[in-house]
Design an enzyme around this catalytic site. Sequence first.
Site, PDB file in Angstrom:
ATOM      1  N   CYS A   1       6.811  -8.027   9.258  1.00  0.00           N
ATOM      2  CA  CYS A   1       7.852  -8.906   8.711  1.00  0.00           C
ATOM      3  C   CYS A   1       8.489  -8.280   7.472  1.00  0.00           C
ATOM      4  O   CYS A   1       9.668  -8.480   7.221  1.00  0.00           O
ATOM      5  CB  CYS A   1       7.306 -10.302   8.429  1.00  0.00           C
ATOM      6  SG  CYS A   1       5.883 -10.323   7.348  1.00  0.00           S
TER       7      CYS A   1
ATOM      8  N   GLU B   1       6.338 -18.746   6.724  1.00  0.00           N
ATOM      9  CA  GLU B   1       6.518 -17.303   6.497  1.00  0.00           C
ATOM     10  C   GLU B   1       7.212 -16.752   7.730  1.00  0.00           C
ATOM     11  O   GLU B   1       6.585 -16.560   8.769  1.00  0.00           O
ATOM     12  CB  GLU B   1       5.158 -16.616   6.321  1.00  0.00           C
ATOM     13  CG  GLU B   1       4.333 -17.122   5.174  1.00  0.00           C
ATOM     14  CD  GLU B   1       4.946 -16.838   3.830  1.00  0.00           C
ATOM     15  OE1 GLU B   1       5.765 -15.896   3.723  1.00  0.00           O
ATOM     16  OE2 GLU B   1       4.640 -17.573   2.892  1.00  0.00           O
TER      17      GLU B   1
END
Length: 494
Positions: free
Chosen positions: A273, A239
Amino acid sequence: MTTVTGQRTFDSLDPATGAVVGTHPIQDAAAVRAAVAEAEVAAAWWAGLGPAGRRRRLLDYKAVLTRDLSRIADVVHAETGKPKGDAVLEVVLAVTHLDWAARNAHRVLGRRRVSPGLVGANIAATLEYLPLGVVGVIGPWNYPVFTPMGSIAYALAAGNAVVFKPSELTPGVGVLLAALFAEAVPEHRVLRTVTGLGETGAALASDPGVSKIAFTGSTATAKRVMAACATNLTPMVAECGGKDALIVDADADLPAAADAALWGALSNAGQTCVGVERIYVVDAVYDAFMRELTDRAGRVRAGRDYGPITMPAQIDVIRRHIDDAVAGGRAVVGGAGSVRAPFVDPVIVEDVPEDSAAVREETFGPTVTVKRVADVEEALEKTNATAYGLAGTVFSGNARRAVELARRMRGGMTAINSVISFASIPALPFGGVGDSGFGRIHGADGLREFARPKAVSRQRFALPGMNLTSFTRGEKELDRLIRLVTFLHGRRKQ
Ligand code: NDP
């Protein structure tokens, strides 16, 4: 630092003040090896509990986390600097995911029959998803509870033990999460933490007892972790970051879009993010949207509405991107003077060239670029012109067009008429494409990410005259097979 026992240690700091919040051991490869070896024993016990035993214990863990919500949020606040309210929200989201993973693991992973098809009519076919063993979780500092829990909860629910290496900036949060797990599950340390710097994470990734690595962090570090994983052919889920865009359509609710865009760009000081880093607004509503956006931004303050930049080195990246944006575009809120380390006030720059660092690279700060586009097609084209592909947002009054745009947006998740809503829905998978990584956490896909499919085919009776996997097979069997296959598959559908 080295203690009298010879153990090397490091300090975690309050990023707002520089005060030492805690001191933790730097665990070397031997310590990581020992932790993983113990975790292998714990994994066997945990797998042996079965789905009902794990579910009960994970729901107990959830109750302990909820009871200690405020205490956890205090440590998150101390180590990241984010406002306590944001830390509370993060823990609540993590608890929601833990609850979903615990309750749904058996439904998603449990043994079930699958259709064997006509050719396999004499076979009983079953599929189940078995635990991998020990999962290594390498976590980030920006959401030190929510993000690693997206892997930890799902890996535990799938029947694995977890060795968690928190970021060196937030080790106290990681240690606390494991200590609270031990309260709920005292028998074995099924979730345990190893602390240290990058080398500790590297040792975890290359440890032969680790069956999978779940990594969250930068694309560059993901590549290094992947190289370490290659030593033992250890699979990994990555990720990484993003350069997410928000598109504002001509018929969007502009006050709502501006409010969401601002929060998506600035909350957590932009260290998200899936934060909003670029905004594309169609020409017809550009000026009205900018009025809404700048008016609201003028009321947001670093140090009050969001915290400091957690990682000191990030200040240089943010400053470089602001300088680059201002050189090519027009600052409409803030500018170079907005950086007053460790805080950065909101910066909004319009009309920045698409090839500049501020538009192409992940900034991870409270800054956003805004661009006028002719229509949503141009917005989508620019949105997708990035090596990243994590998430994005569409604001539109037309649900059908918004969904169509969302589906064509490059990346794993898109929110419509709100920001980041997908992250709070445990049933939805979370993850990216391209430089944003691969694999999925959350949801059924997140559970399967930490399990291996096991297929079993049991012949219930022999099919007379159809034993195809035998040296006794003759021409007649082949003829029958060809006739059957021709009947089943030999006609073209109109
Ligand atoms: P990194 O990618 O360097 O670190 C992420 C995690 O990996 C940390 O736990 C880190 O440990 C660990 N790590 C570092 N080196 C290694 C290694 N060789 N082997 C195994 N593990 C390792 O991110 P940074 O914290 O340095 O942040 C840099 C940039 O990454 C940010 O500016 C942002 O752009 C992006 N980022 C993205 C995140 C996301 O949510 N997708 C989260 C965090 C950062 P340690 O902290 O001890 O070095």
